[in-house]
Write a protein that holds these residues in place. Structure first.
Motif, short mmCIF file in Angstrom:
data_model
loop_
_atom_site.label_atom_id
_atom_site.label_comp_id
_atom_site.label_asym_id
_atom_site.label_seq_id
_atom_site.Cartn_x
_atom_site.Cartn_y
_atom_site.Cartn_z
N GLU A 76 1.68 -24.81 -12.87
CA GLU A 76 1.14 -23.57 -13.41
C GLU A 76 0.56 -23.80 -14.81
O GLU A 76 -0.51 -23.28 -15.14
CB GLU A 76 2.23 -22.50 -13.47
CG GLU A 76 1.70 -21.14 -13.90
CD GLU A 76 2.76 -20.05 -13.88
OE1 GLU A 76 2.42 -18.92 -14.26
OE2 GLU A 76 3.92 -20.32 -13.51
N ILE A 77 1.25 -24.59 -15.62
CA ILE A 77 0.76 -24.89 -16.97
C ILE A 77 -0.56 -25.65 -16.90
O ILE A 77 -1.52 -25.33 -17.61
CB ILE A 77 1.82 -25.69 -17.77
CG1 ILE A 77 3.01 -24.78 -18.10
CG2 ILE A 77 1.22 -26.27 -19.05
CD1 ILE A 77 4.19 -25.50 -18.71
N ALA A 78 -0.64 -26.64 -16.02
CA ALA A 78 -1.87 -27.43 -15.87
C ALA A 78 -3.02 -26.57 -15.38
O ALA A 78 -4.15 -26.66 -15.89
CB ALA A 78 -1.63 -28.61 -14.92
N GLU A 79 -2.76 -25.72 -14.38
CA GLU A 79 -3.81 -24.85 -13.85
C GLU A 79 -4.29 -23.86 -14.91
O GLU A 79 -5.49 -23.63 -15.06
CB GLU A 79 -3.31 -24.10 -12.62
CG GLU A 79 -3.16 -24.97 -11.40
CD GLU A 79 -2.57 -24.22 -10.22
OE1 GLU A 79 -2.15 -23.05 -10.37
OE2 GLU A 79 -2.54 -24.82 -9.12
N LEU A 80 -3.35 -23.28 -15.63
CA LEU A 80 -3.71 -22.31 -16.66
C LEU A 80 -4.50 -22.98 -17.77
O LEU A 80 -5.48 -22.42 -18.28
CB LEU A 80 -2.43 -21.65 -17.20
CG LEU A 80 -2.59 -20.35 -17.97
CD1 LEU A 80 -3.42 -19.33 -17.22
CD2 LEU A 80 -1.23 -19.77 -18.29
N THR A 81 -4.10 -24.19 -18.14
CA THR A 81 -4.84 -24.94 -19.16
C THR A 81 -6.26 -25.20 -18.70
O THR A 81 -7.22 -25.04 -19.47
CB THR A 81 -4.13 -26.27 -19.47
OG1 THR A 81 -2.80 -25.98 -19.92
CG2 THR A 81 -4.85 -27.06 -20.53
N TYR A 82 -6.43 -25.59 -17.45
CA TYR A 82 -7.76 -25.85 -16.90
C TYR A 82 -8.61 -24.57 -16.92
O TYR A 82 -9.77 -24.60 -17.33
CB TYR A 82 -7.64 -26.39 -15.47
CG TYR A 82 -8.97 -26.61 -14.80
CD1 TYR A 82 -9.73 -27.73 -15.10
CD2 TYR A 82 -9.47 -25.70 -13.88
CE1 TYR A 82 -10.96 -27.94 -14.50
CE2 TYR A 82 -10.70 -25.89 -13.28
CZ TYR A 82 -11.44 -27.01 -13.59
OH TYR A 82 -12.67 -27.20 -13.00
N VAL A 83 -8.03 -23.47 -16.48
CA VAL A 83 -8.76 -22.19 -16.45
C VAL A 83 -9.17 -21.78 -17.86
O VAL A 83 -10.30 -21.32 -18.09
CB VAL A 83 -7.91 -21.10 -15.76
CG1 VAL A 83 -8.52 -19.73 -15.94
CG2 VAL A 83 -7.75 -21.42 -14.28
N ILE A 84 -8.28 -21.95 -18.82
CA ILE A 84 -8.58 -21.59 -20.21
C ILE A 84 -9.72 -22.44 -20.74
O ILE A 84 -10.65 -21.94 -21.40
CB ILE A 84 -7.33 -21.70 -21.10
CG1 ILE A 84 -6.33 -20.59 -20.74
CG2 ILE A 84 -7.70 -21.63 -22.58
CD1 ILE A 84 -4.96 -20.75 -21.36
N LYS A 85 -9.70 -23.74 -20.44
CA LYS A 85 -10.79 -24.62 -20.87
C LYS A 85 -12.12 -24.18 -20.27
O LYS A 85 -13.15 -24.18 -20.94
CB LYS A 85 -10.50 -26.08 -20.51
CG LYS A 85 -9.45 -26.71 -21.37
CD LYS A 85 -9.21 -28.16 -20.96
CE LYS A 85 -8.15 -28.81 -21.81
NZ LYS A 85 -7.92 -30.21 -21.41
#
Length: 128
Positions: free
Chosen positions: A94-103
């Motif tokens: 979830e952290i990795a996906e959210l980081t990707y979406v934010i980028k």
């Protein structure tokens, strides 16, 4: 496509301009004069933008504002996930996906801001 941008703290510059404007207003009140706060070359005394141009700029700026607000919500969620200290409640996916979406959101916002700058430059060039 990676964009490296630095953030400048322009708070002192803003405060300096604000102080100058306050002093100018105080002098005007004392003397009863009405003078513009900006010098004539910065006053925008040229033809104001047409309603269509202004509304296009406003629509784009509002879209950017909504994008920033949505991204801030995602950043807050990421912060909450990062603060969790429990051993078994870790959510790396979830952290990795959210980081990707934010980028991706930030890249899109940078593109929108660039488009807004181009629009502004075009409207200033179009003025006589």
């Amino acid at each position: 496509m990676s964009h490296t941008s630095s953030i400048q703290d322009r708070t002192p510059e803003f405060r300096s301009i604000l102080t100058q404007a306050q002093k100018t207003l105080a002098r005007q009140r004392k003397t009863g004069q009405s003078q513009p706060l900006l010098p004539p070359q910065q006053n925008g005394s040229a033809t104001p933008p047409t309603r269509r141009q202004r509304s296009e700029f406003a629509r784009n700026a509002a879209g950017i504002g909504r994008g920033i607000s949505a991204t801030m919500g995602k950043l807050q969620r990421l912060g909450e996930l990062a603060k969790r200290k429990t051993l078994f409640d870790d959510r790396p996916v979830e952290i990795a996906e959210l980081t990707y979406v934010i980028k991706q959101d930030l890249a899109g916002l940078n593109q929108q801001i660039g488009n807004l700058q181009v629009l502004q430059k075009q409207s200033s060039v179009d003025k006589p």
